[in-house]
Design a protein around this motif. Structure first.
Motif, PDB file in Angstrom:
ATOM      1  N   ALA A 133       0.833  -1.198   0.000  1.00 27.19           N
ATOM      2  CA  ALA A 133       0.000   0.000   0.000  1.00 27.19           C
ATOM      3  C   ALA A 133       0.875   1.259   0.000  1.00 27.19           C
ATOM      4  O   ALA A 133       1.995   1.260   0.501  1.00 27.19           O
ATOM      5  N   ASN A 134       0.327   2.324  -0.553  1.00 28.64           N
ATOM      6  CA  ASN A 134       1.024   3.610  -0.553  1.00 28.64           C
ATOM      7  C   ASN A 134       1.010   4.209   0.847  1.00 28.64           C
ATOM      8  O   ASN A 134       0.027   4.100   1.573  1.00 28.64           O
ATOM      9  N   VAL A 135       2.121   4.866   1.191  1.00 27.45           N
ATOM     10  CA  VAL A 135       2.260   5.566   2.460  1.00 27.45           C
ATOM     11  C   VAL A 135       2.854   6.937   2.147  1.00 27.45           C
ATOM     12  O   VAL A 135       3.810   7.035   1.381  1.00 27.45           O
ATOM     13  N   VAL A 136       2.281   7.997   2.705  1.00 23.84           N
ATOM     14  CA  VAL A 136       2.786   9.350   2.483  1.00 23.84           C
ATOM     15  C   VAL A 136       3.814   9.664   3.565  1.00 23.84           C
ATOM     16  O   VAL A 136       3.541   9.523   4.761  1.00 23.84           O
ATOM     17  N   ALA A 137       4.990  10.108   3.140  1.00 29.26           N
ATOM     18  CA  ALA A 137       6.139  10.263   4.030  1.00 29.26           C
ATOM     19  C   ALA A 137       5.909  11.206   5.209  1.00 29.26           C
ATOM     20  O   ALA A 137       6.308  10.902   6.321  1.00 29.26           O
ATOM     21  N   ASN A 138       5.262  12.343   5.007  1.00 34.19           N
ATOM     22  CA  ASN A 138       5.166  13.322   6.099  1.00 34.19           C
ATOM     23  C   ASN A 138       3.875  13.211   6.900  1.00 34.19           C
ATOM     24  O   ASN A 138       3.573  14.080   7.711  1.00 34.19           O
ATOM     25  N   PHE A 139       3.091  12.154   6.690  1.00 35.41           N
ATOM     26  CA  PHE A 139       1.870  11.933   7.463  1.00 35.41           C
ATOM     27  C   PHE A 139       2.183  11.071   8.680  1.00 35.41           C
ATOM     28  O   PHE A 139       3.198  10.389   8.738  1.00 35.41           O
ATOM     29  N   LEU A 140       1.263  11.059   9.640  1.00 30.86           N
ATOM     30  CA  LEU A 140       1.321  10.177  10.805  1.00 30.86           C
ATOM     31  C   LEU A 140       0.204   9.151  10.654  1.00 30.86           C
ATOM     32  O   LEU A 140      -0.780   9.391   9.949  1.00 30.86           O
ATOM     33  N   TYR A 141       0.336   8.018  11.358  1.00 31.33           N
ATOM     34  CA  TYR A 141      -0.595   6.908  11.160  1.00 31.33           C
ATOM     35  C   TYR A 141      -0.969   6.256  12.482  1.00 31.33           C
ATOM     36  O   TYR A 141      -0.161   6.168  13.399  1.00 31.33           O
ATOM     37  N   SER A 142      -2.223   5.749  12.528  1.00 28.49           N
ATOM     38  CA  SER A 142      -2.693   5.033  13.708  1.00 28.49           C
ATOM     39  C   SER A 142      -2.690   3.527  13.436  1.00 28.49           C
ATOM     40  O   SER A 142      -2.688   3.088  12.283  1.00 28.49           O
TER      41      SER A 142
END
Length: 129
Positions: A2-11
């Motif tokens: 899956a795609n992940v955006v570098a400057n985002f945070l995740y739960s």
């Protein structure tokens, strides 16, 4: 993968958080989550002015497979809701990180962001699932 955006945070519940300004974040579900859910047909989001609490349900998404809760990754007040999703919930499938955002939350406790995963940690987390 899956795609992940570098400057985002995740739960751990597969929501993403984008810090957009002083004490405000934009929230949505991740690419991983939308793949797991399948084609989305309905989104139930909180109203502007609603209080949300970290790790509590703040709405739901319905796919052709099932209905799933959306868990707030932060505590605060909803100050904006994405109007596109009411008529076009499938936007989350096609563009989960931009057009498919769900709500903007004014944070009660910005320190909560420290408890979320960065992109690298989230990518490793999804590989384990």
């Amino acid at each position: 993968m899956a795609n992940v955006v570098a400057n985002f945070l995740y739960s751990k519940e597969h929501e993403w958080v984008e810090v957009i300004g002083e004490g405000r974040v934009r929230v949505g579900i991740t690419d991983f989550a939308q793949h797991q859910l399948g084609d989305l047909v309905f989104v139930d989001l909180p109203q502007v002015g609603a209080s949300v609490t970290a790790d509590d349900s703040m709405g739901s998404v319905e796919s052709v497979k099932a209905v799933s809760d959306i868990f707030s990754p932060v505590t605060g007040t909803v100050v904006e809701v994405n109007p596109v999703l009411e008529d076009e919930p499938e936007t989350i499938n096609s563009d989960p990180f931009q057009g498919g955002w769900m709500v903007v939350v004014e944070l009660s406790d910005p320190d909560e962001l420290n408890g979320l995963m960065n992109a690298e940690q989230y990518a490793a987390f999804t590989e384990e699932e």
